[in-house]
Design a protein around this motif. Sequence first.
Motif, PDB file in Angstrom:
ATOM      1  N   PHE B  34      35.923  50.291  46.038  1.00 18.46           N
ATOM      2  CA  PHE B  34      34.730  49.927  45.270  1.00 18.46           C
ATOM      3  C   PHE B  34      34.873  48.514  44.742  1.00 18.46           C
ATOM      4  N   TYR B  36      33.236  46.548  41.357  1.00 21.71           N
ATOM      5  CA  TYR B  36      32.440  46.616  40.144  1.00 21.71           C
ATOM      6  C   TYR B  36      32.274  45.196  39.596  1.00 21.71           C
ATOM      7  N   PHE B  90      35.756  43.441  39.710  1.00 21.07           N
ATOM      8  CA  PHE B  90      36.920  44.313  39.824  1.00 21.07           C
ATOM      9  C   PHE B  90      36.882  45.081  41.142  1.00 21.07           C
ATOM     10  N   ASN B  98      41.071  61.470  43.601  1.00 18.38           N
ATOM     11  CA  ASN B  98      40.113  60.815  42.716  1.00 18.38           C
ATOM     12  C   ASN B  98      40.783  60.043  41.584  1.00 18.38           C
ATOM     13  N   MET B 100      41.575  56.721  40.220  1.00 18.02           N
ATOM     14  CA  MET B 100      41.055  55.371  40.453  1.00 18.02           C
ATOM     15  C   MET B 100      41.968  54.324  39.821  1.00 18.02           C
ATOM     16  N   ARG B 101      42.248  53.275  40.583  1.00 14.32           N
ATOM     17  CA  ARG B 101      43.076  52.163  40.093  1.00 14.32           C
ATOM     18  C   ARG B 101      42.271  50.873  40.186  1.00 14.32           C
ATOM     19  N   PHE B 102      42.200  50.186  39.062  1.00 21.78           N
ATOM     20  CA  PHE B 102      41.453  48.935  38.996  1.00 21.78           C
ATOM     21  C   PHE B 102      42.372  47.758  39.266  1.00 21.78           C
TER      22      PHE B 102
END
Lengths: 113, 112
Positions: B34, B36, B90, B98, B100-102
């Motif tokens: 993803f 963001y 980001f 599921n 999630m790592r930013f």
Amino acid sequence: DTAVSQTPKYLVTQMGNDKSIKCEQNLGHDTMYWYKQDSKKFLKIMFSYNNKELIINETVPNRFSPKSPDKAHLNLHINSLELGDSAVYFCASSMRTNTGELFFGEGSRLTVL
Amino acid sequence: AQSVTQLDSHVSVSEGTPVLLRCNYSSSYSPSLFWYVQHPNKGLQLLLKYTSAATLVKGINGFEAEFKKSETSFHLTKPSAHMSDAAEYFCVVSDWNNDMRFGAGTRLTVKP
């Protein structure tokens, strides 16, 4: 209509105090999160709740206690505040079946003096 | 555990020129990826996502990203920058669990 709303937006307090941040979502999501963003913009997950049940509890001091009265609300209570707690705290929500799509609140900026 | 590395902490472009924000990922499984965006004093907003369908993903505001498994990359691009694109971006990876790592974020500056 604000999808994920947090209050307060700004919080300035003294070391040692206890404070709470509230979060509400009106998206019908079943999962809610608290993230901490430090001064360098690094974003770290703190907690995650699914249908009021705690499912993620990262290494966070036990001075931080989340509470989820129902699946639309996830509040964060912080005891004995320390200087290092100063940050922006973000609430987010998602559907458990679609956890990559997070909807974030606008953040609560906490400053500990 | 999966992770992402955003290769630039700050990117500066002129308005009307292309944008390239680089992201490499590490994952033992087929990841979901993803991007963001965070505008000043705002929460994060999903720009686009890759979940093992088409490797070229189109998002909002003219952004797109290409998943390249051989390079373990998921770079974000836009043909022509607009002043309103100035923000923090980001890259995020999510695995089968599921989790999630930013990434650390890339600050995009757009000069007039």
